[in-house]
Write an enzyme that holds these catalytic residues in place. Structure first.
Site, PDB file in Angstrom:
ATOM      1  N   ASN A 258      48.173  44.322  48.319  1.00 49.49           N
ATOM      2  CA  ASN A 258      49.445  44.839  48.851  1.00 49.49           C
ATOM      3  C   ASN A 258      50.495  45.004  47.759  1.00 49.49           C
ATOM      4  O   ASN A 258      50.429  44.319  46.749  1.00 49.49           O
ATOM      5  CB  ASN A 258      49.960  43.884  49.935  1.00 49.49           C
ATOM      6  CG  ASN A 258      49.305  44.174  51.282  1.00 49.49           C
ATOM      7  OD1 ASN A 258      49.162  45.324  51.673  1.00 49.49           O
ATOM      8  ND2 ASN A 258      48.908  43.125  51.989  1.00 49.49           N
TER       9      ASN A 258
ATOM     10  N   ASN B  12      52.428  42.935  41.517  1.00 48.81           N
ATOM     11  CA  ASN B  12      51.072  43.406  41.770  1.00 48.81           C
ATOM     12  C   ASN B  12      50.746  44.728  41.076  1.00 48.81           C
ATOM     13  O   ASN B  12      49.585  45.015  40.798  1.00 48.81           O
ATOM     14  CB  ASN B  12      50.811  43.478  43.278  1.00 48.81           C
ATOM     15  CG  ASN B  12      50.622  42.081  43.862  1.00 48.81           C
ATOM     16  OD1 ASN B  12      50.619  41.092  43.119  1.00 48.81           O
ATOM     17  ND2 ASN B  12      50.466  41.976  45.163  1.00 48.81           N
TER      18      ASN B  12
ATOM     19  N   ILE C 211      40.536  36.113  50.155  1.00 50.80           N
ATOM     20  CA  ILE C 211      39.793  37.298  50.616  1.00 50.80           C
ATOM     21  C   ILE C 211      38.525  37.475  49.784  1.00 50.80           C
ATOM     22  O   ILE C 211      37.452  37.739  50.317  1.00 50.80           O
ATOM     23  CB  ILE C 211      40.645  38.590  50.550  1.00 50.80           C
ATOM     24  CG1 ILE C 211      41.884  38.473  51.432  1.00 50.80           C
ATOM     25  CG2 ILE C 211      39.823  39.806  50.988  1.00 50.80           C
ATOM     26  CD1 ILE C 211      42.784  39.701  51.431  1.00 50.80           C
ATOM     27  N   GLY C 212      38.635  37.298  48.468  1.00 47.86           N
ATOM     28  CA  GLY C 212      37.483  37.462  47.584  1.00 47.86           C
ATOM     29  C   GLY C 212      36.316  36.571  47.972  1.00 47.86           C
ATOM     30  O   GLY C 212      35.159  37.005  47.985  1.00 47.86           O
TER      31      GLY C 212
ATOM     32  N   HIS D 236      50.440  51.177  55.702  1.00 43.72           N
ATOM     33  CA  HIS D 236      50.100  49.795  56.055  1.00 43.72           C
ATOM     34  C   HIS D 236      51.371  48.958  55.978  1.00 43.72           C
ATOM     35  O   HIS D 236      51.587  48.202  55.051  1.00 43.72           O
ATOM     36  CB  HIS D 236      49.049  49.266  55.081  1.00 43.72           C
ATOM     37  CG  HIS D 236      48.490  47.925  55.465  1.00 43.72           C
ATOM     38  ND1 HIS D 236      48.091  47.618  56.746  1.00 43.72           N
ATOM     39  CD2 HIS D 236      48.259  46.809  54.733  1.00 43.72           C
ATOM     40  CE1 HIS D 236      47.635  46.374  56.767  1.00 43.72           C
ATOM     41  NE2 HIS D 236      47.733  45.866  55.568  1.00 43.72           N
TER      42      HIS D 236
ATOM     43  N   GLY E 184      39.183  39.585  42.151  1.00 42.79           N
ATOM     44  CA  GLY E 184      40.118  38.647  42.774  1.00 42.79           C
ATOM     45  C   GLY E 184      39.335  37.590  43.527  1.00 42.79           C
ATOM     46  O   GLY E 184      38.687  37.886  44.529  1.00 42.79           O
ATOM     47  N   GLY E 185      39.385  36.354  43.010  1.00 38.39           N
ATOM     48  CA  GLY E 185      38.573  35.282  43.598  1.00 38.39           C
ATOM     49  C   GLY E 185      39.327  34.402  44.577  1.00 38.39           C
ATOM     50  O   GLY E 185      38.955  33.253  44.798  1.00 38.39           O
TER      51      GLY E 185
END
Length: 318
Positions: free
Chosen positions: A121, A96, A14-15, A176, A10-11
């Protein structure tokens, strides 16, 4: 000795931060994977061009083919849609889950001996799916949630008390989501109970101290949503990346850190067969131990409520 290999799936936001932090901390060589051509290549090139300034020798590569993660020691998964304002983490599940399926198959094929840290998530459901599809031992597949939730709780406590975040110990357990369980009883500032410090701040007013703590807990439970609401175009990415890197570093450097980790429980805390945030020892063998401790009646009720929410979410995928 060959450097460790870190694969980031995953870019997105976060990536990119994960790639930069991995390089800055010299954790190993980095492969940033994304299905969008050019995106991971551009990000890794940008980070690598700072290496003479930031003083690291780690090699960074962008990839669009799962074959490039071959032989990774650790895989961190961030792939998936982020939250938008008004969405809960659970709203992302259908989309997802499809993404997690193909990611998990890629990991199983090309990095069969890796440790996997899932950030995507809704976390509790995505890490369950990843473990199921890869078939890896549960000690090697874990979710990042508790480190971040605990960091947020600790930050809010530090800001309330006007002390250094370095001296605050606070732990958040459970799922979470909005039912996460901050453990107030053991929260302390270098050994001094947080509740006592808050009471002293408000001249011994116990009712006021409880009110202040309730607000800190509420803010912790809604902290991700607070960031989403402010950003409007996505969700948090700096703090989740830092939290996942703390976990990866504990494994790669065999630090034996006790961290709250989303782990598959087998009877611990009275839960069997579900991924829930609990204290774990992280080291060279991944989750080396799940650390149990006794909860009081209020904590147990909150924990049970959180586990029930996790079960409902996970079972909705079946």
């Amino acid at each position: 000795m060959a450097r460790k290999k870190i694969a980031l799936i995953g870019g997105g936001q976060i990536g990119g931060v994960l790639a930069q932090l991995s390089a800055l901390r010299e954790l190993g060589d980095v492969v940033l994977f994304d299905i969008v051509e050019g995106l991971p290549q551009g990000k890794t090139l940008d980070i690598a061009e700072a290496s003479p300034v930031d003083n690291f020798d780690a090699a960074l590569t962008g990839a669009n083919d799962y074959a490039d993660i071959k032989g990774a020691d650790i895989v961190i998964v961030t792939a998936g849609l982020p939250r938008k304002p008004g969405m809960s983490r659970d709203d992302l599940i259908a989309t997802n889950a499809k993404i997690m399926q193909s990611v998990s198959e890629g990991i199983k094929q090309y990095a069969p001996n890796s440790f996997v840290i899932v950030i995507s998530n809704p976390l509790d459901a995505m890490v369950t799916l990843c473990q199921k599809i890869t078939g890896f031992p549960s000690s090697r597949v874990m979710g990042m949630a508790g480190v971040l939730d605990s960091a947020r709780f600790a930050a809010f406590i530090a800001w309330e008390l006007g002390v250094s975040v370095k001296d605050v110990n606070a732990m958040v357990l459970g799922g979470h989501g909005d039912t996460m369980v901050p453990i107030i009883r053991y929260a302390n500032v270098n050994g001094v109970p947080v509740m006592e410090l808050i009471e002293r701040k408000y001249n011994g007013d116990k009712a006021k101290a409880k009110e202040v703590m309730a607000a800190l807990v509420k803010r912790t439970q809604g902290a991700g949503g607070e960031v989403v609401g402010l950003l409007k175009t996505g969700s948090a990415f700096y703090s989740p990346a830092s939290s996942a890197i703390a976990m990866a570093e504990a494994i790669l450097r065999d630090q034996k850190r006790l961290l709250p980790v989303c782990a598959l429980l087998n009877g611990e805390f009275g839960v069997k067969g579900y991924y829930v945030g609990v204290p774990c020892i992280l080291g060279a063998n991944g989750i080396e131990k799940i650390v149990e401790f006794s909860l009081d009646a209020e904590e147990q009720a909150m924990f049970d409520n959180s586990v029930a929410a996790v079960k409902e979410l996970v079972d909705s995928m079946k």
